[in-house]
Design an enzyme around this catalytic site. Structure first.
Site, PDB file in Angstrom:
ATOM      1  N   GLY A  55       0.837  -1.194   0.000  1.00  0.00           N
ATOM      2  CA  GLY A  55       0.000   0.000   0.000  1.00  0.00           C
ATOM      3  C   GLY A  55       0.869   1.240   0.000  1.00  0.00           C
ATOM      4  O   GLY A  55       1.001   1.945  -0.997  1.00  0.00           O
ATOM      5  N   TYR A 112       1.059   8.636  15.265  1.00  0.00           N
ATOM      6  CA  TYR A 112       2.265   7.792  15.327  1.00  0.00           C
ATOM      7  C   TYR A 112       3.527   8.596  15.620  1.00  0.00           C
ATOM      8  O   TYR A 112       4.626   8.040  15.544  1.00  0.00           O
ATOM      9  CB  TYR A 112       2.509   7.089  13.987  1.00  0.00           C
ATOM     10  CG  TYR A 112       1.347   6.340  13.389  1.00  0.00           C
ATOM     11  CD1 TYR A 112       0.762   5.253  14.031  1.00  0.00           C
ATOM     12  CD2 TYR A 112       0.874   6.696  12.130  1.00  0.00           C
ATOM     13  CE1 TYR A 112      -0.277   4.562  13.442  1.00  0.00           C
ATOM     14  CE2 TYR A 112      -0.175   6.002  11.530  1.00  0.00           C
ATOM     15  CZ  TYR A 112      -0.740   4.940  12.197  1.00  0.00           C
ATOM     16  OH  TYR A 112      -1.759   4.256  11.607  1.00  0.00           O
ATOM     17  N   CYS A 139      -8.432  22.247  18.247  1.00  0.00           N
ATOM     18  CA  CYS A 139      -8.259  22.515  19.679  1.00  0.00           C
ATOM     19  C   CYS A 139      -7.712  21.297  20.413  1.00  0.00           C
ATOM     20  O   CYS A 139      -8.403  20.679  21.236  1.00  0.00           O
ATOM     21  CB  CYS A 139      -9.579  22.962  20.275  1.00  0.00           C
ATOM     22  SG  CYS A 139     -10.223  24.382  19.399  1.00  0.00           S
ATOM     23  N   GLU A 140      -6.504  20.901  20.059  1.00  0.00           N
ATOM     24  CA  GLU A 140      -5.806  19.792  20.714  1.00  0.00           C
ATOM     25  C   GLU A 140      -4.323  20.119  20.621  1.00  0.00           C
ATOM     26  O   GLU A 140      -3.847  20.480  19.535  1.00  0.00           O
ATOM     27  CB  GLU A 140      -5.983  18.467  19.941  1.00  0.00           C
ATOM     28  CG  GLU A 140      -7.385  18.015  19.753  1.00  0.00           C
ATOM     29  CD  GLU A 140      -7.765  16.875  20.681  1.00  0.00           C
ATOM     30  OE1 GLU A 140      -6.907  16.402  21.456  1.00  0.00           O
ATOM     31  OE2 GLU A 140      -8.925  16.477  20.600  1.00  0.00           O
TER      32      GLU A 140
HETATM   33  C1  LIG Z   1      -2.035  -2.573   6.034  1.00  0.00           C
HETATM   34  C2  LIG Z   1      -1.923  -3.850   5.323  1.00  0.00           C
HETATM   35  C3  LIG Z   1      -1.223  -3.933   4.109  1.00  0.00           C
HETATM   36  C4  LIG Z   1      -0.498  -2.765   3.500  1.00  0.00           C
HETATM   37  O1  LIG Z   1       0.565  -2.314   4.272  1.00  0.00           O
HETATM   38  P1  LIG Z   1       1.562  -1.205   3.671  1.00  0.00           P
HETATM   39  O2  LIG Z   1       2.500  -0.935   4.773  1.00  0.00           O
HETATM   40  O3  LIG Z   1       0.731  -0.019   3.318  1.00  0.00           O
HETATM   41  O4  LIG Z   1       2.224  -1.803   2.484  1.00  0.00           O
HETATM   42  C5  LIG Z   1      -1.195  -5.141   3.450  1.00  0.00           C
HETATM   43  N1  LIG Z   1      -1.817  -6.233   3.953  1.00  0.00           N
HETATM   44  C6  LIG Z   1      -2.500  -6.197   5.124  1.00  0.00           C
HETATM   45  C7  LIG Z   1      -3.164  -7.426   5.619  1.00  0.00           C
HETATM   46  C8  LIG Z   1      -2.580  -5.005   5.842  1.00  0.00           C
HETATM   47  O5  LIG Z   1      -3.239  -4.972   7.011  1.00  0.00           O
END
Ligand SMILES: *Cc1c(COP(=O)(O)O)cnc(C)c1O
Length: 421
Positions: free
Chosen positions: A277, A318, A346-347
């Site tokens: 992702g 994070y 407001c945090e």
């Molecule tokens: C979040 C997630 C991903 C993607 O993670 P990235 O760090 O964005 O590559 C892939 N598979 C599962 C099961 C996830 O929970």
């Protein structure tokens, strides 16, 4: 590499000047580069060739339909973690047989939805889920292709909130119990075992934890095959990290990752699914914001922006770092001063950066947060009744609003005051 560069002193997204977008849609907004998204997806696709494989984009990192359509049209599969994301993938034109369904809490409704419209596989995370899926599939006269997500008890050495492969995390089936659960799966109606799944965390900047986890998956695959299971697919998850700063060491490239995959599991003859992702979408997006005020405090200066933690929550959630750059390129040698970059919410947690070295910026100046394409817009909220900010996609010299900013009337009309008040 991304496609956000200064040209003639102004930050551009591909061939479009950022101020032109700001003029058209108002700040703050997200902007994504189609060329960068395309390039990143292809890097993974090429890295796994010639193994049979499918690169499934982790929809949770950026779920805009236009982004999904773009990647889907390249041949991407999709990794979804909810019925909502599954619907997005379908709506973007991705066929069910290119969608994998992950997540620890799939409901019967979500299972029915995916079985009705098609699914490559469910990545099953527990025995109760396996039993529920069997019941749902059998009641529909359907067969659910599954992998079991195993928890390899490997330390991903990443942020604790995005580490998922240790035995104390809620994810997956302990690898030592996997054989028994596979035996159960094989005995259940409506279930077809197709492979093994693992995902150990996000923003990993070292290949060693991946290699350790995948070696355990390879061992398990041999054992499961000896037990008579037809293990023909390995889903190796996502999680490869990206550089969030220009200065720090560069994480492994998709090509390094692909070489490691081939080395560790390449001899098993399995189709490889991966679920990246962040590496695809993260550095394909900017968050662009305007300076509202420069406030001089006691011993520190605050740069108050019109973007806030509700638009980009990663720093608050994070402690994440995002590079912040002025959209008008500072002249070489321009002096910088440490500034706390904050939003209007407001945090106290609504702080993007502390003592960040930035040049003096006047009210109205534009700044861009880099690496904001993943886990940015998707995590936004309307806290403080701040409308969700627009998303814009650039391709070459064209740009389009791919999610419009809602009006306040739209926001208020979602609430209902009961008649009896
Ligand atoms: C979040 C997630 C991903 C993607 O993670 P990235 O760090 O964005 O590559 C892939 N598979 C599962 C099961 C996830 O929970």
């Amino acid at each position: 590499m991304d496609h956000f560069l200064y040209r003639n002193g102004t930050l551009h997204a591909e061939d479009v000047a950022i101020p032109a977008i700001a003029e058209a849609v108002g700040t703050p907004f997200y902007v994504y580069s189609a060329a960068t998204l395309t390039r990143h997806w292809r890097l993974f696709d090429e890295a796994l060739s010639p193994l049979p494989h499918l690169v499934c984009f982790a929809v949770k990192s950026n779920s805009n339909l236009a982004v999904l359509r773009l990647l889907g049209s390249l041949g991407a599969g999709m990794d979804v973690v909810s019925g909502g994301e599954y619907r997005r993938a379908l709506a973007a034109g991705v066929p069910g047989d290119r969608i994998v369904f992950s997540g620890v809490g799939k409901t019967a409704d979500e299972m029915r939805l995916a079985l009705t419209h098609g699914i490559r596989q469910f990545n099953v995370e527990s025995e109760p889920e396996l039993l529920a899926l069997s019941a749902v599939a059998a009641s529909m006269g359907a067969t659910a292709p599954i992998t079991l997500r195993v928890n390899p008890d490997v330390d991903a050495k990443t942020h604790e909130k995005i580490s998922t492969g240790k035995s104390e995390n809620k994810f997956g089936i302990p690898i030592a119990k996997a054989r028994a659960v596979y035996a159960l799966a094989a005995s259940l109606p409506g279930i077809e075992v197709v492979g093994v799944d693992v995902h150990i965390g996000s923003q990993l900047t070292d290949l060693a934890p991946f290699a350790e986890a995948y070696a355990k998956v390879a061992d398990l695959t041999r054992i499961l095959r000896a037990d008579g299971h037809d293990i023909r697919r390995l889903d190796l998850g996502g999680g490869l990290g990206i550089p969030y700063t220009r200065s720090n060491e560069v994480p492994p490239l998709p090509s390094d990752y692909g070489a490691m995959v081939k080395r560790v599991v390449g001899d098993l003859g399995c189709e490889i699914v991966i679920e990246p992702g962040r590496l695809i979408s993260g550095n394909a997006g900017l968050l662009v914001s305007s300076v509202i005020y420069l406030k001089q405090g006691e011993g520190r200066d605050f740069l108050i922006l019109d973007a806030a933690m509700n638009d980009l929550v990663r720093p608050a959630m994070y402690g994440a770092h995002h590079d912040i750059v002025p959209v008008v390129e500072p002249e070489p040698g321009t002096e910088t001063a440490p500034q706390d970059v904050v939003g209007p919410v407001c945090e106290t947690g609504d702080t993007f950066a502390k003592a960040r070295a930035l040049p003096a910026l006047a009210a109205g100046a534009l700044v861009a947060f880099r690496s904001a394409g993943a886990y940015g817009a998707v995590m936004a909220s309307e806290y403080n009744t701040r409308p969700l900010i627009p998303e814009v996609l650039v391709q070459g010299d064209q740009f389009a609003v791919i999610r419009a900013r809602p009006t306040f009337d739209e926001i208020l009309s979602r609430d209902t005051i009961p008649e009896w008040l």
